[in-house]
Design a protein around this motif. Structure first.
Motif, short mmCIF file in Angstrom:
data_model
loop_
_atom_site.label_atom_id
_atom_site.label_comp_id
_atom_site.label_asym_id
_atom_site.label_seq_id
_atom_site.Cartn_x
_atom_site.Cartn_y
_atom_site.Cartn_z
N SER A 71 -10.71 -33.55 40.99
CA SER A 71 -10.59 -34.16 39.35
C SER A 71 -9.79 -33.28 38.69
O SER A 71 -9.64 -32.05 38.99
CB SER A 71 -12.09 -34.30 38.90
OG SER A 71 -12.49 -33.17 38.70
N LEU A 72 -9.56 -33.85 37.54
CA LEU A 72 -8.58 -33.25 36.49
C LEU A 72 -9.06 -33.66 35.12
O LEU A 72 -8.98 -34.76 34.94
CB LEU A 72 -7.02 -33.63 36.76
CG LEU A 72 -5.85 -32.75 36.22
CD1 LEU A 72 -4.48 -33.37 36.71
CD2 LEU A 72 -5.79 -32.66 34.75
N ASN A 73 -9.31 -32.74 34.33
CA ASN A 73 -9.80 -33.26 33.06
C ASN A 73 -9.04 -32.50 32.05
O ASN A 73 -9.34 -31.24 31.68
CB ASN A 73 -11.36 -32.81 32.94
CG ASN A 73 -12.21 -33.41 34.06
OD1 ASN A 73 -12.60 -34.58 33.78
ND2 ASN A 73 -12.53 -32.77 35.16
N PRO A 74 -8.45 -33.21 31.07
CA PRO A 74 -7.36 -32.69 30.31
C PRO A 74 -8.46 -32.23 28.99
O PRO A 74 -8.08 -31.58 27.98
CB PRO A 74 -6.35 -33.55 29.88
CG PRO A 74 -6.96 -34.64 30.39
CD PRO A 74 -7.70 -34.47 31.62
N TYR A 75 -9.62 -32.93 28.66
CA TYR A 75 -10.39 -32.65 27.79
C TYR A 75 -11.80 -32.26 28.05
O TYR A 75 -12.22 -32.65 29.13
CB TYR A 75 -10.28 -33.89 26.82
CG TYR A 75 -8.96 -34.52 26.39
CD1 TYR A 75 -8.35 -33.90 25.22
CD2 TYR A 75 -8.40 -35.61 26.90
CE1 TYR A 75 -7.12 -34.34 24.90
CE2 TYR A 75 -7.27 -35.97 26.54
CZ TYR A 75 -6.60 -35.31 25.56
OH TYR A 75 -5.24 -35.77 25.00
N GLN A 76 -12.66 -31.67 27.13
CA GLN A 76 -13.92 -31.38 27.50
C GLN A 76 -14.62 -31.74 26.24
O GLN A 76 -14.34 -31.38 25.16
CB GLN A 76 -14.21 -29.84 27.81
CG GLN A 76 -15.59 -29.62 27.93
CD GLN A 76 -16.14 -30.32 29.05
OE1 GLN A 76 -15.70 -30.38 30.34
NE2 GLN A 76 -17.60 -30.43 29.03
N GLY A 77 -15.63 -32.45 26.39
CA GLY A 77 -16.34 -33.23 25.40
C GLY A 77 -15.88 -34.43 25.23
O GLY A 77 -14.47 -34.80 25.49
N THR A 129 -5.93 -37.59 46.71
CA THR A 129 -6.02 -38.20 45.58
C THR A 129 -6.78 -37.46 44.52
O THR A 129 -7.75 -37.04 44.81
CB THR A 129 -6.60 -39.72 45.79
OG1 THR A 129 -5.72 -40.34 46.50
CG2 THR A 129 -6.98 -40.55 44.43
N ILE A 130 -6.25 -37.41 43.28
CA ILE A 130 -6.91 -36.61 42.37
C ILE A 130 -7.13 -37.58 41.27
O ILE A 130 -6.62 -38.52 40.73
CB ILE A 130 -5.79 -35.58 41.55
CG1 ILE A 130 -5.24 -34.52 42.37
CG2 ILE A 130 -6.48 -34.89 40.36
CD1 ILE A 130 -4.30 -33.72 41.99
N SER A 131 -8.52 -37.49 40.72
CA SER A 131 -8.92 -38.42 39.65
C SER A 131 -8.87 -37.86 38.17
O SER A 131 -9.45 -36.83 38.14
CB SER A 131 -10.47 -38.62 40.14
OG SER A 131 -10.84 -38.94 41.28
N LEU A 132 -8.41 -38.67 37.44
CA LEU A 132 -8.48 -38.58 36.09
C LEU A 132 -9.25 -39.41 35.19
O LEU A 132 -9.14 -40.66 35.47
CB LEU A 132 -6.92 -38.91 35.61
CG LEU A 132 -5.70 -37.73 35.27
CD1 LEU A 132 -4.51 -38.46 35.29
CD2 LEU A 132 -6.22 -36.87 34.04
N SER A 133 -10.29 -39.18 34.83
CA SER A 133 -10.87 -37.94 34.83
C SER A 133 -12.29 -37.77 35.53
O SER A 133 -13.06 -38.85 35.50
CB SER A 133 -11.09 -37.18 33.54
OG SER A 133 -9.94 -37.15 32.68
N GLY A 134 -12.75 -36.76 36.24
CA GLY A 134 -13.90 -36.91 36.83
C GLY A 134 -15.22 -36.55 35.92
O GLY A 134 -16.45 -36.59 36.39
N ASN A 135 -14.84 -36.07 34.56
CA ASN A 135 -15.83 -35.61 33.76
C ASN A 135 -15.55 -36.36 32.35
O ASN A 135 -16.48 -37.37 32.37
CB ASN A 135 -15.60 -34.14 33.40
CG ASN A 135 -16.60 -33.36 33.06
OD1 ASN A 135 -17.86 -34.06 32.86
ND2 ASN A 135 -16.89 -32.09 32.98
N THR A 136 -14.92 -36.23 31.46
CA THR A 136 -14.80 -36.66 30.24
C THR A 136 -13.46 -37.81 30.37
O THR A 136 -12.67 -37.56 31.23
CB THR A 136 -14.89 -35.99 29.01
OG1 THR A 136 -13.65 -34.96 29.07
CG2 THR A 136 -15.96 -35.02 28.90
N ASP A 137 -13.68 -38.49 29.32
CA ASP A 137 -12.67 -39.72 29.42
C ASP A 137 -11.16 -39.17 29.00
O ASP A 137 -11.09 -38.65 28.04
CB ASP A 137 -13.05 -40.96 28.53
CG ASP A 137 -12.23 -42.30 28.90
OD1 ASP A 137 -11.15 -42.27 29.16
OD2 ASP A 137 -12.84 -43.30 28.90
N CYS A 138 -10.37 -39.59 30.16
CA CYS A 138 -9.03 -39.02 29.78
C CYS A 138 -8.14 -39.70 28.82
O CYS A 138 -7.13 -39.47 28.20
CB CYS A 138 -7.96 -38.98 30.89
SG CYS A 138 -8.06 -40.40 31.83
#
Length: 357
Positions: A71-77, A129-138
Motif C-alpha cells: 500500500s502507498l499512502n500520501p496522506y495520514q488522517g 500491484t500497489i494499492s492507493l491507498s490502503g489506509n486513508t483516502d488518496c
C-alpha cells in the motif's frame, strides 16, 4: 493529550465528536471548571495540514485478508470524517487522537513522489500491484491542493507499475486521463466505496465525502472510459444500511461496475468509543438494536481480530448479509470477470538509468 469531549452542540461536518485519549500518551487533561482557568485555549476545529517526512512510502501488507500486498499512502488522517474508519487508530502513532484529530490534523507526505521512485528502482522489485491507498483516502480534499496522488500515478505510468485504487471522492475523475492510459496497458483498477444510497445517512456517517449520486457518476464515467471499476459496499452496519445491499448492487451494475465486495463494520481500538458516541447522538432510538446486531456479528463483541472473520463476521446476521450479497451479485452479474493487472511490462525509464552511467 487533550480529552476533548464535545458536550455542547453537535459538530456538523465532523464524524467524531470528541478526541478520545491516545493510548500511547502518558497524560491527558480535561476542562472541568472553565472559570478557574485563565489561559485555557479552546481547540480550533478547522482542518490544519502538517508537512510530514518519511523514510519510505510503500508498505508491505502482512494481513492475509485485505486483498493487497503493498500500500502507498500520501496522506495520514482524513478529512472525510467517516466514523467507522479503521485508519483512525493509526493516527495515534503520530501523537494525535483517533477522534477529531484524525479529521482535522492531516499529515501531507510531500516527499511521497520521490520516495515512490526510489522504491520502484530497488533491485529485484517484481512490480506487484500497489494499492492507493490502503489506509486513508488518496483523493481526500487535501489532494485538490497538493496533487500528490496525480504525481504518483504519473510515475506509475512512466514505470509501467500496476496500481489498485479505492476512494469515495469524485476527485478521481480529474485523473481520468492518466488512468485511461494505464488501463490501456492493463495497469489499473479503481474501486469506489459506496455503502448507502440514502443521502441523510451518508451526511452523518461520512460527512465530508461526495454524495452517492456523484460516486455512481464516477463509476459510470470510469467504466465508459475503459477503466476497470468496482465497488466496495463497506462497511455494512446491520440495522442501518444492510437493507440497501440489493439496491446498491443493482444500481452499480447498471452503471458499469464489474465487481463488488463488502465488509461488516468492526470497531477496534478507539473506534469503538467514537462510533458508539456517534450512534447514540444520531440514532438514539435505534442504538440498542444496532449495537447488539454488531455484537452478534463478532461473538458478542464489536470487534473480532481473527483474520478471515474480522471483516465478514460470524453468526446468523452475518450469514444473512453474506447470502444476500452473494445472491444479488449473481443476479446482477457482478464478479464474473477476473481483473488481473500486468506486472510483466514494468521497466525503469531510460532517463533514470543515466544516473548509473
Amino acid at each position: 493529550m487533550l480529552e476533548d469531549k464535545n458536550t455542547g452542540n453537535y459538530l456538523k461536518g465532523r464524524g467524531a465528536q470528541y478526541n478520545p485519549h491516545n493510548r500511547f500518551a502518558a497524560n491527558f487533561y480535561v476542562q472541568e471548571h472553565a472559570e478557574g482557568i485563565d489561559d485555557w485555549e479552546v481547540e480550533n476545529h478547522k482542518t490544519s495540514f502538517i508537512i510530514g517526512t518519511s523514510k519510505s512510502i510503500v508498505n508491505k501488507v502482512d494481513s492475509p485478508d485485505v486483498g493487497m500486498a503493498y500500500s502507498l499512502n500520501p496522506y495520514q488522517g482524513c478529512e472525510h470524517g467517516c466514523t467507522y474508519c479503521y485508519a483512525r487508530n493509526a493516527h495515534e502513532y503520530w501523537g494525535f487522537s483517533a477522534g477529531l484529530d484524525f479529521e482535522r490534523k492531516i499529515i501531507v507526505k510531500k516527499d511521497a513522489p520521490e520516495l515512490f521512485k526510489k522504491f520502484l528502482e530497488r533491485k529485484g522489485w517484481n512490480a506487484e500491484t500497489i494499492s492507493l491507498s490502503g489506509n486513508t483516502d488518496c483523493y481526500q480534499p487535501a489532494e485538490r491542493e497538493y496533487k500528490l496522488t496525480r504525481q504518483l500515478l504519473e510515475i506509475a505510468l512512466a514505470y509501467k507499475q500496476p496500481i489498485g485504487m479505492i476512494t469515495k471522492n469524485s476527485l478521481v475523475l480529474r485523473d481520468k486521463d492518466i488512468l485511461q492510459e494505464m488501463a490501456k496497458l492493463n495497469l489499473c483498477m479503481v474501486y469506489l466505496s459506496i455503502n448507502s444510497l440514502d443521502e441523510k445517512l451518508r451526511l452523518v456517517m461520512e460527512p465530508r465525502t461526495t454524495t452517492a449520486k456523484q460516486r455512481l457518476k464516477v463509476v459510470e464515467e470510469l467504466s465508459a472510459a475503459g477503466i476497470p471499476t468496482g465497488v466496495m459496499v463497506a462497511p455494512i452496519v446491520p440495522g442501518l444500511n444492510d437493507h440497501e445491499i440489493p439496491a446498491v448492487l443493482k444500481t452499480i451494475a447498471s452503471c458499469g461496475a464489474l465487481s463488488a465486495g463488502y465488509t461488516i463494520v468492526r470497531l477496534n481500538g478507539a473506534i469503538g468509543g467514537i462510533f458508539e458516541d456517534w450512534l447514540r447522538q444520531n440514532f438514539p432510538d435505534r442504538f440498542d438494536k444496532v449495537w447488539h446486531m454488531i455484537q452478534s456479528c463478532h461473538g458478542g463483541n464489536v470487534n473480532d481480530s481473527r483474520f478471515g472473520n474480522r471483516m465478514r463476521g460470524d453468526g446468523n446476521i452475518a450469514q444473512i448479509i453474506r447470502d444476500t450479497f452473494q445472491l444479488h451479485c449473481r443476479l446482477n452479474k457482478l464478479n464474473t470477470t477476473l481483473i488481473t493487472l500486468d506486472s510483466g511490462i514494468f521497466s525503469v525509464p531510460r532517463q533514470q538509468l543515466k544516473l548509473f552511467l
